[in-house]
Design a protein around this motif. Structure first.
Motif, short mmCIF file in Angstrom:
data_model
loop_
_atom_site.label_atom_id
_atom_site.label_comp_id
_atom_site.label_asym_id
_atom_site.label_seq_id
_atom_site.Cartn_x
_atom_site.Cartn_y
_atom_site.Cartn_z
N LEU A 40 47.64 -24.68 59.89
CA LEU A 40 46.93 -24.19 60.72
C LEU A 40 45.46 -24.83 60.98
CD1 LEU A 40 47.85 -20.47 60.64
CD2 LEU A 40 48.78 -22.11 62.14
N GLY A 41 45.19 -25.29 60.05
CA GLY A 41 43.90 -26.20 60.11
C GLY A 41 42.72 -25.66 60.54
N LYS A 42 42.05 -25.88 61.45
CA LYS A 42 40.51 -25.66 62.06
C LYS A 42 40.85 -24.25 62.72
CE LYS A 42 38.27 -29.83 61.73
NZ LYS A 42 37.41 -30.74 62.38
N SER A 43 42.14 -23.84 63.20
CA SER A 43 42.31 -22.77 63.72
C SER A 43 42.03 -21.47 62.91
CB SER A 43 43.74 -22.41 64.21
OG SER A 43 44.08 -23.39 65.10
N ILE A 44 41.88 -21.55 61.76
CA ILE A 44 41.76 -20.38 60.41
C ILE A 44 40.19 -20.85 60.15
CG2 ILE A 44 42.08 -19.72 58.20
CD1 ILE A 44 44.18 -19.11 59.91
N THR A 45 39.20 -19.77 60.50
CA THR A 45 38.03 -19.87 60.19
C THR A 45 37.58 -18.97 59.04
OG1 THR A 45 37.47 -18.14 61.77
CG2 THR A 45 37.18 -20.38 62.69
N CYS A 46 38.22 -18.36 58.62
CA CYS A 46 38.25 -17.18 57.51
C CYS A 46 38.04 -17.95 56.28
CB CYS A 46 39.01 -16.05 57.41
SG CYS A 46 38.62 -14.90 56.19
N SER A 47 37.20 -17.87 55.42
CA SER A 47 37.19 -18.74 54.23
C SER A 47 36.08 -17.90 53.21
CB SER A 47 36.54 -20.14 54.34
OG SER A 47 35.58 -20.24 54.89
N ALA A 48 35.92 -18.46 52.05
CA ALA A 48 34.79 -18.12 51.07
C ALA A 48 33.43 -17.96 51.79
CB ALA A 48 34.76 -18.85 49.88
N VAL A 81 52.65 -9.06 64.21
CA VAL A 81 51.89 -10.15 63.67
C VAL A 81 50.48 -10.04 63.96
CG1 VAL A 81 51.49 -12.66 63.29
CG2 VAL A 81 53.97 -11.92 63.43
N ASP A 82 49.70 -9.96 62.91
CA ASP A 82 48.23 -9.99 63.20
C ASP A 82 47.49 -10.93 62.29
OD1 ASP A 82 46.08 -8.85 64.65
OD2 ASP A 82 45.88 -7.15 63.24
N CYS A 83 46.12 -11.19 62.87
CA CYS A 83 45.42 -11.91 61.80
C CYS A 83 43.71 -11.52 62.32
CB CYS A 83 45.48 -13.31 62.05
SG CYS A 83 45.16 -14.01 63.45
N CYS A 84 43.00 -12.21 61.64
CA CYS A 84 41.66 -11.98 61.63
C CYS A 84 41.10 -12.31 63.28
CB CYS A 84 40.68 -12.65 60.67
SG CYS A 84 38.78 -12.37 61.16
N GLU A 143 44.70 -18.30 69.41
CA GLU A 143 45.41 -17.75 70.68
C GLU A 143 46.39 -18.83 71.46
OE1 GLU A 143 43.49 -17.40 75.24
OE2 GLU A 143 42.25 -16.54 73.52
N HIS A 144 46.16 -20.19 71.39
CA HIS A 144 47.20 -21.06 71.86
C HIS A 144 47.91 -21.78 70.52
CE1 HIS A 144 44.91 -20.61 75.24
NE2 HIS A 144 44.07 -20.91 74.82
N THR A 145 48.09 -21.17 69.41
CA THR A 145 48.95 -21.69 68.39
C THR A 145 50.06 -20.91 68.24
OG1 THR A 145 46.76 -22.11 67.24
CG2 THR A 145 48.80 -22.03 65.91
N GLU A 146 51.18 -21.47 68.12
CA GLU A 146 52.57 -20.93 67.82
C GLU A 146 52.68 -20.67 66.27
OE1 GLU A 146 57.19 -21.71 68.09
OE2 GLU A 146 55.88 -22.94 69.64
N LEU A 147 52.76 -19.39 66.02
CA LEU A 147 52.96 -19.12 64.66
C LEU A 147 54.47 -18.88 64.33
CD1 LEU A 147 50.28 -16.18 64.47
CD2 LEU A 147 50.23 -18.57 63.56
N THR A 148 55.00 -19.76 63.29
CA THR A 148 56.23 -19.80 62.78
C THR A 148 56.35 -19.03 61.34
OG1 THR A 148 56.05 -21.78 61.60
CG2 THR A 148 56.69 -22.03 63.98
N GLY A 149 57.56 -18.93 61.12
CA GLY A 149 57.62 -18.18 59.75
C GLY A 149 56.98 -18.70 58.56
N SER A 150 56.71 -20.20 58.77
CA SER A 150 55.84 -20.87 57.50
C SER A 150 54.44 -20.74 57.66
CB SER A 150 56.15 -22.12 57.48
OG SER A 150 55.93 -22.90 58.64
N THR A 151 54.07 -20.03 58.64
CA THR A 151 52.68 -19.79 58.90
C THR A 151 52.15 -18.18 58.80
OG1 THR A 151 52.72 -19.77 61.31
CG2 THR A 151 52.25 -22.07 60.34
N VAL A 152 53.15 -17.50 58.61
CA VAL A 152 52.81 -15.95 58.58
C VAL A 152 53.23 -15.26 57.15
CG1 VAL A 152 53.52 -13.86 59.53
CG2 VAL A 152 53.53 -15.77 60.91
N ILE A 153 52.41 -14.76 56.50
CA ILE A 153 52.65 -13.92 55.34
C ILE A 153 53.59 -12.65 55.38
CG2 ILE A 153 51.67 -12.65 53.14
CD1 ILE A 153 49.38 -14.68 53.76
#
Length: 174
Positions: free
Chosen positions: A26-34, A116-119, A125-135
Motif C-alpha cells: 500500500l506504500g504511502k497510502s498508509i500514514t500510520c507509523s511509529a 473492512v475498516d482502517c485508520c 480512498e482510491h486504493t483497491e484492497l485485496t485479500g493480501s492487503t487486509v488483516i
C-alpha cells in the motif's frame, strides 16, 4: 517464562511480517507509523501479552524499567494507553498484537456482515484492497486466543488469571 512465550513470539513475528507486507504493497497510502498515537487508548490484553510486556520490561536496565513503571502508574487511570509518552510507546518492541496492526486495513464481522475498516488518516480512498492487503481480524484473534490458552495451560495459572488485564495492571504486576 521465556520458553513459554515462544508460540506468542512466533505469532508476533508472523503478524509483523504481514503488516510489513501490507505496508509495502500500500506504500504511502498508509500514514500510520511509529509516533502516530491517535489510536493509542487504554486497552485490555491477554495474559500471554501481559507476560510478553513483563519480559520486555525485564530486558531493560533497572533505571529504564523503573521510569516506565512510574510513568504507567501515573497514567493508569487515563483513557490513553499508559505506555504512551510523547506520542511514542515506551515498550514498542513488546507492544501487544492489536497495537501492531493499528491503522492497517482490517476485515471484521459487524451485524453478520463482513466489513473492512482502517485508520481514517490513511489515504486509501482510491486504493483497491485485496485479500493480501487486509488483516482478517477474526482469524488473527482466534489464533491469539489459542496461543493464550496454551500459555495458560503451560503456566498452570489459576482460572481467574486467564482473564484479560489492562496494560497498567500488567506493568504494575512486574
Amino acid at each position: 517464562m521465556e520458553p513459554l512465550l515462544e508460540n506468542y513470539r512466533q505469532l508476533v513475528a508472523r503478524v509483523d511480517a504481514l503488516c510489513q507486507e501490507i505496508e509495502s504493497i500500500l506504500g504511502k497510502s498508509i500514514t500510520c507509523s511509529a509516533g502516530c498515537s491517535s489510536c493509542c487508548t487504554s486497552i485490555s490484553i491477554f495474559p500471554v501479552e501481559a507476560a510478553a510486556l513483563a519480559s520486555g520490561l525485564k530486558r531493560l536496565s533497572a533505571e529504564d524499567a523503573a521510569t516506565i513503571h512510574n510513568h504507567v502508574t501515573q497514567a493508569a487511570s487515563g483513557e490513553r494507553c499508559p505506555l504512551l509518552h510523547n506520542n511514542h510507546c515506551l515498550l514498542y518492541q513488546s507492544r501487544p498484537i492489536i497495537c501492531r496492526t493499528h491503522g492497517l486495513p482490517i476485515l471484521f464481522m459487524e451485524e453478520g456482515q463482513q466489513r473492512v475498516d482502517c485508520c481514517p488518516r490513511n489515504d486509501l480512498e482510491h486504493t483497491e484492497l485485496t485479500g493480501s492487503t487486509v488483516i482478517d481480524l477474526e482469524r488473527l484473534n482466534s489464533v491469539l486466543v489459542a496461543v493464550n490458552a496454551l500459555f495458560i495451560s503451560q503456566t498452570g495459572a489459576a482460572a481467574q488469571s486467564s482473564e484479560r488485564v489492562t496494560i497498567a495492571e500488567a506493568i504494575e504486576a512486574c
